[in-house]
Design a protein around this motif. Structure first.
Motif: not given
Length: 202
Positions: A31-33, A36, A42-43, A46-47, A53
């Motif tokens: 998961s992104v969170r 990260a 930070s998310t 990452l994004r 994903q």
């Protein structure tokens, strides 16, 4: 290790964190969170590097296969094509372990991909694994075809056959067996490779 991690850029920190998570739990959802937080970025950062994903999963699996599989082996023409292809397939099986290690790997696969409802997230996670594995095997077959060791044919179908054999062998490693599991596995790998190399234009 922490000092080396500090010297990494945010993209590499994300990939390192995600690979560590996969190493600890092969079925990790990434998961992104969670990634990260593990990477200490930070998310949003990452994004920036991985907008989806799936993009993150694809890159992580590519990196993992780069670590596990020595792509140079397939190019070593001092070794017969048959031996090279068997060696490459052995490298795919190596991380599965034998006995308790193999049973644990299959338990994780069952819990992550078989037992739960096939949600889109579960499907995408599995298909990402499958797609990267297929890409590697197809690449090896393409190399052997280009050098004339393998007759041109349906590379995708041949790769699917070899992957099915690998899946069966990985399962056998987790099951009770008489005699040497690795010897039987070796015989099966050579039979599968011989079937592909002698498959003509199929």
């Amino acid at each position: 290790m922490a000092e080396e991690n500090e010297q990494l850029g945010s993209r590499d920190k994300v990939l390192l964190a995600a690979m560590q998570m996969i190493g600890e739990n092969p079925g990790a959802k990434l998961s992104v969170r969670a990634v990260a937080a593990r990477a200490g970025v930070s998310t949003g950062s990452l994004r920036f590097h991985f907008p989806t994903q799936r993009a993150l999963q694809d890159q992580v699996l590519t990196r993992l296969y780069d670590v596990i599989v020595d792509e140079n082996r397939i190019h070593d023409r001092t070794v017969p094509a048959r031996e090279r292809l068997v060696d490459c397939l052995r490298q795919v099986l190596a991380p599965a372990g034998v006995g308790a290690g193999a049973r644990e790997a299959h338990r994780v696969i069952h819990e992550q991909f078989i037992a739960p409802e096939p949600t889109e997230q579960v499907q995408q996670a599995y298909l990402t694994l499958e797609r990267e594995g297929r890409r590697r095997v197809e690449y090896w077959l393409t190399v052997l075809t280009s050098e004339g060791a393998l007759t041109p044919g349906d590379t995708s179908r041949r790769a699917q056959f070899l992957l099915t054999v690998l899946n069966g062998l990985a399962l056998e490693r987790a099951l009770p067996a008489e005699g040497s599991i690795l010897q039987a596995e070796n015989d099966t790998l050579y039979m599968a490779v011989d079937a592909v190399l002698n498959s003509g234009t199929s």
